[in-house]
Design a protein around this motif. Structure first.
Motif, PDB file in Angstrom:
ATOM      1  N   GLY B 273       0.817  -1.218   0.000  1.00 54.29           N
ATOM      2  CA  GLY B 273       0.000   0.000   0.000  1.00 54.29           C
ATOM      3  C   GLY B 273       0.847   1.264   0.000  1.00 54.29           C
ATOM      4  O   GLY B 273       0.508   2.250  -0.658  1.00 54.29           O
ATOM      5  N   ILE B 274       1.957   1.234   0.730  1.00 54.11           N
ATOM      6  CA  ILE B 274       2.824   2.416   0.787  1.00 54.11           C
ATOM      7  C   ILE B 274       3.583   2.582  -0.528  1.00 54.11           C
ATOM      8  O   ILE B 274       3.681   3.688  -1.068  1.00 54.11           O
ATOM      9  CB  ILE B 274       3.784   2.325   1.994  1.00 54.11           C
ATOM     10  CG1 ILE B 274       2.977   2.434   3.296  1.00 54.11           C
ATOM     11  CG2 ILE B 274       4.842   3.420   1.938  1.00 54.11           C
ATOM     12  CD1 ILE B 274       3.783   2.154   4.555  1.00 54.11           C
ATOM     13  N   GLN B 276       2.611   1.788  -3.361  1.00 57.12           N
ATOM     14  CA  GLN B 276       1.658   2.219  -4.374  1.00 57.12           C
ATOM     15  C   GLN B 276       1.197   3.669  -4.173  1.00 57.12           C
ATOM     16  O   GLN B 276       0.680   4.285  -5.095  1.00 57.12           O
ATOM     17  CB  GLN B 276       0.437   1.289  -4.302  1.00 57.12           C
ATOM     18  CG  GLN B 276      -0.393   1.247  -5.553  1.00 57.12           C
ATOM     19  CD  GLN B 276      -1.459   0.183  -5.470  1.00 57.12           C
ATOM     20  OE1 GLN B 276      -2.180   0.089  -4.482  1.00 57.12           O
ATOM     21  NE2 GLN B 276      -1.574  -0.624  -6.509  1.00 57.12           N
ATOM     22  N   ASN B 277       1.398   4.210  -2.971  1.00 56.30           N
ATOM     23  CA  ASN B 277       0.778   5.506  -2.667  1.00 56.30           C
ATOM     24  C   ASN B 277       1.666   6.555  -2.022  1.00 56.30           C
ATOM     25  O   ASN B 277       1.191   7.650  -1.749  1.00 56.30           O
ATOM     26  CB  ASN B 277      -0.427   5.289  -1.747  1.00 56.30           C
ATOM     27  CG  ASN B 277      -1.572   4.578  -2.456  1.00 56.30           C
ATOM     28  OD1 ASN B 277      -2.255   5.181  -3.269  1.00 56.30           O
ATOM     29  ND2 ASN B 277      -1.751   3.303  -2.189  1.00 56.30           N
ATOM     30  N   SER B 278       2.932   6.227  -1.738  1.00 58.60           N
ATOM     31  CA  SER B 278       3.734   7.233  -1.045  1.00 58.60           C
ATOM     32  C   SER B 278       4.213   8.317  -2.008  1.00 58.60           C
ATOM     33  O   SER B 278       4.217   8.130  -3.224  1.00 58.60           O
ATOM     34  CB  SER B 278       4.929   6.584  -0.353  1.00 58.60           C
ATOM     35  OG  SER B 278       6.038   6.595  -1.216  1.00 58.60           O
ATOM     36  N   HIS B 279       4.592   9.443  -1.441  1.00 64.56           N
ATOM     37  CA  HIS B 279       5.127  10.546  -2.244  1.00 64.56           C
ATOM     38  C   HIS B 279       6.531  10.941  -1.817  1.00 64.56           C
ATOM     39  O   HIS B 279       7.102  11.878  -2.363  1.00 64.56           O
ATOM     40  CB  HIS B 279       4.184  11.750  -2.188  1.00 64.56           C
ATOM     41  CG  HIS B 279       2.963  11.556  -3.019  1.00 64.56           C
ATOM     42  ND1 HIS B 279       2.713  12.243  -4.177  1.00 64.56           N
ATOM     43  CD2 HIS B 279       1.926  10.692  -2.883  1.00 64.56           C
ATOM     44  CE1 HIS B 279       1.582  11.839  -4.717  1.00 64.56           C
ATOM     45  NE2 HIS B 279       1.069  10.906  -3.946  1.00 64.56           N
ATOM     46  N   MET B 280       7.060  10.270  -0.811  1.00 70.43           N
ATOM     47  CA  MET B 280       8.440  10.499  -0.375  1.00 70.43           C
ATOM     48  C   MET B 280       8.953   9.169   0.153  1.00 70.43           C
ATOM     49  O   MET B 280       8.344   8.591   1.052  1.00 70.43           O
ATOM     50  CB  MET B 280       8.497  11.509   0.767  1.00 70.43           C
ATOM     51  CG  MET B 280       8.351  12.944   0.326  1.00 70.43           C
ATOM     52  SD  MET B 280       8.188  14.015   1.774  1.00 70.43           S
ATOM     53  CE  MET B 280       9.921  14.371   2.050  1.00 70.43           C
ATOM     54  N   LEU B 281      10.077   8.715  -0.393  1.00 63.97           N
ATOM     55  CA  LEU B 281      10.555   7.384  -0.025  1.00 63.97           C
ATOM     56  C   LEU B 281      12.077   7.393  -0.040  1.00 63.97           C
ATOM     57  O   LEU B 281      12.685   7.629  -1.079  1.00 63.97           O
ATOM     58  CB  LEU B 281      10.005   6.392  -1.058  1.00 63.97           C
ATOM     59  CG  LEU B 281       9.614   4.997  -0.635  1.00 63.97           C
ATOM     60  CD1 LEU B 281       8.823   4.971   0.657  1.00 63.97           C
ATOM     61  CD2 LEU B 281       8.824   4.331  -1.741  1.00 63.97           C
ATOM     62  N   GLU B 285      14.077   2.894   3.168  1.00 64.58           N
ATOM     63  CA  GLU B 285      12.679   2.467   3.350  1.00 64.58           C
ATOM     64  C   GLU B 285      12.200   1.690   2.122  1.00 64.58           C
ATOM     65  O   GLU B 285      11.519   0.670   2.256  1.00 64.58           O
ATOM     66  CB  GLU B 285      11.744   3.665   3.613  1.00 64.58           C
ATOM     67  CG  GLU B 285      10.339   3.175   3.979  1.00 64.58           C
ATOM     68  CD  GLU B 285       9.301   4.277   4.179  1.00 64.58           C
ATOM     69  OE1 GLU B 285       9.605   5.456   3.916  1.00 64.58           O
ATOM     70  OE2 GLU B 285       8.167   3.936   4.591  1.00 64.58           O
ATOM     71  N   LEU B 337      11.410  12.131  -3.606  1.00 65.65           N
ATOM     72  CA  LEU B 337      10.182  12.383  -4.364  1.00 65.65           C
ATOM     73  C   LEU B 337      10.188  11.570  -5.665  1.00 65.65           C
ATOM     74  O   LEU B 337       9.197  10.939  -6.022  1.00 65.65           O
ATOM     75  CB  LEU B 337      10.053  13.874  -4.703  1.00 65.65           C
ATOM     76  CG  LEU B 337       9.946  14.868  -3.537  1.00 65.65           C
ATOM     77  CD1 LEU B 337       9.923  16.303  -4.052  1.00 65.65           C
ATOM     78  CD2 LEU B 337       8.686  14.603  -2.718  1.00 65.65           C
TER      79      LEU B 337
END
Lengths: 363, 363
Positions: B273-274, B276-281, B285, B337
């Motif tokens: 889920g992360i 597929q949906n995060s905006h900063m990684l 991580e 980003l």
């Protein structure tokens, strides 16, 4: 209406369709009233309390606003039913623990709830979704007038309505709003807001009132004083404080998007991704994730009409509602699995987020 | 082949199709060799190093295995190109910092890489995806024999191959495997495994060798000793240690599913889920999330064929590859980003997870 029917009907709070200002989840006005020359509930013996309960239930249930509603003695409700009533803000945590002599009358639309033998003989409250202070006040004022025709309230020409706790003396009214303030929380500005609100004679509390925490960035703002000011004056003053908090939240949202949209979208995106895919979710984590997705709906990341799904889940993901949906009580770790399963199902068909800084600002 | 072509071709490591054992991401064998009667790189002056570099580049590049491969002086590579080579495990971090006198020859399929003037004159290595120790050994043995015909290696009848660091004396061989051990990490058993492996004369390191951390639950296991044991014997002994670690990991996975499938599926679901949906990684991580989704593919939560997408992303989500894909260097926060955007795109069409305890166990 019996308790089962009430529980299976939607709460007034899930109906945010009529709300213009999504930042205010709910408005509430409550009045404390006591019968003249009768002991307050904390002092009354069992026999007195039973007599008061009977008198009050009959009077309240026959008021036009309460017709065909729920009319029960708390003793006849299960623990789970009481918990659900707390989660819908229809009764206080204090009343939910009452052993005997306490009662509850709720209107059919669940907008009006009268607790009997809580701290006072009568705690009359009106809930309205969104920002509807005046409408809530008009409803409660009408009901109060109606009850006054049939019940003899304890009233002093100098002190106003008499109450068990002196802090309620006078109007015995508390008006409040439940506000969703995620941007002020993220920006670390809530402390400043609380101080400013306190200076204006208002109080900030968590989701379930005094002593509760503000999970989901949801706060209750209410008037502090009940003495020396007319009800309409208090309502008006609270209204302008709420408007000012709304302005600050809107401003904080705009600043977050300007200064670090990536970080904000990251929080919202992750919340959505976790709600859609987790397999264990505590009540408090669920509230915080739903709160972020709700912020997303406000900012146009999700279609605005999906906000009512979130408002419903903010109530239905709580322990009582969750256990009721599963037809039985279960332990907290089992609940966390059920909650995650429920939210995965709800979010499987929730629209996918669309992030674009230009879509924001519609509050 | 020039460096641009190499970078745009897939790494040997992303080709996990031939791998039967998904737990082993990659097998590697390396030999240290030095020219007879020439100063080791750490002692040689610039002129000596330049002469050694020229001799070695010519000899290595003309070996059949290296034909039409890359043949460069490190000085001719940009920082970003060097970083990409490190991320593909083709050069060491030490060589990537070399100012002058260092070189690199890589085979066209990126399975063989020879570093020149790193700690030794020649560091010959063969990489193979999955568990292919013998195949890697055969390839490197052939290349070594071929080079020996044209280069005069420093060799002592009593000590074996002479090396700059005495810990490499003898066979001067290190054989290793990169293993994905998420269940042993989750179950807190890695410390026990490391101790047992050490007692068998093997060493456990992080993803990028000595001193690096094990992000993504990826570990390197290699032989400790190079003296007093034949190469084939070391390979065989390492092979049986690897098999035993594989068995422990498989066992740990089964136990996790038996004892707390909800918790395991929660970790895998949230990771998906992360991603597929995060905006900063961050890089670390991302490695950890990809590692969990890879475990999901092993357990049948995702289709097994999607594992190669994850293996590719484990390399391509690293800083060098990410910047190269964007055609330019950028600062770490900008990279976070870009990484999130890249992974959102990759995971938008990744199959949705299907959790069912009965689907597990195919390793």
């Amino acid at each position: 209406m019996d308790i089962a029917t009430l529980i299976d009907s939607p709460s007034e709070l899930t109906d945010s369709a009529g709300s213009k200002t999504a930042i205010v989840l709910m408005t509430r006005v409550r009045l404390a009233r006591n019968l003249d020359r009768r002991s307050f509930p904390g002092w009354a013996n069992e026999q007195d309390k039973a007599a008061i309960l009977e008198t009050c239930r009959a009077a309240v249930a026959s008021a036009p606003a309460m017709r065909r509603g729920l009319n029960v003695a708390l003793a006849d409700l299960s623990d789970l039913e009481r918990q659900i009533l707390v989660e819908r803000h229809l009764i206080s945590r204090e009343l939910s623990g009452a052993k005997s002599g306490a009662g509850l009358v709720v209107s059919r639309d669940q907008a009006v709830a009268v607790m009997i033998n809580e701290e006072d003989h009568l705690r009359i409250q009106v809930l309205r979704s969104g920002l509807q202070l005046k409408r809530a006040w008009n409803t409660i004022n009408d009901l109060d007038s109606n009850l006054e025709e049939r019940l003899d309230f304890a009233y002093s020409p100098t002190l106003g309505y008499l109450t068990a706790c002196p802090t309620n003396l006078g109007t015995a009214m508390r008006a409040s709003a439940m506000m969703h303030l995620p941007a002020l929380v993220i920006a670390g500005q809530m402390e400043k807001v609380v101080r400013a609100v306190n200076q204006l004679g208002m109080v900030v509390r968590g989701l379930f009132g005094e002593g509760s925490d503000a999970s989901g960035s949801i706060f209750q703002i209410s008037n502090q004083t009940t003495l020396g000011e007319a009800e309409e004056e208090i309502i008006k003053r609270l209204g302008s404080v709420l408007q000012s908090i709304i302005d600050h939240e809107v401003n904080a949202r705009e600043k977050l998007i300007e200064s670090d949209a990536g970080k904000l979208f990251d929080k919202i995106g992750r919340a959505y991704g976790i709600l859609q895919n987790s397999h264990m979710l505590s009540s408090s984590e669920a509230m915080n994730l739903l709160s972020l997705v709700r912020l997303g709906a406000d900012l146009g990341v999700f279609p605005a009409e999906q906000r009512s799904i979130i408002d419903r889940l903010l109530i239905e993901a709580q322990p009582g509602h969750l256990q009721h949906a599963q037809r039985g009580e279960c332990d907290p770790s089992q609940r966390d699995l059920l909650r995650a399963a429920r939210l995965r199902t709800e979010f499987a068909n929730f629209g996918r987020p669309e992030f674009s800084p230009s879509r924001n600002g519609n509050n």
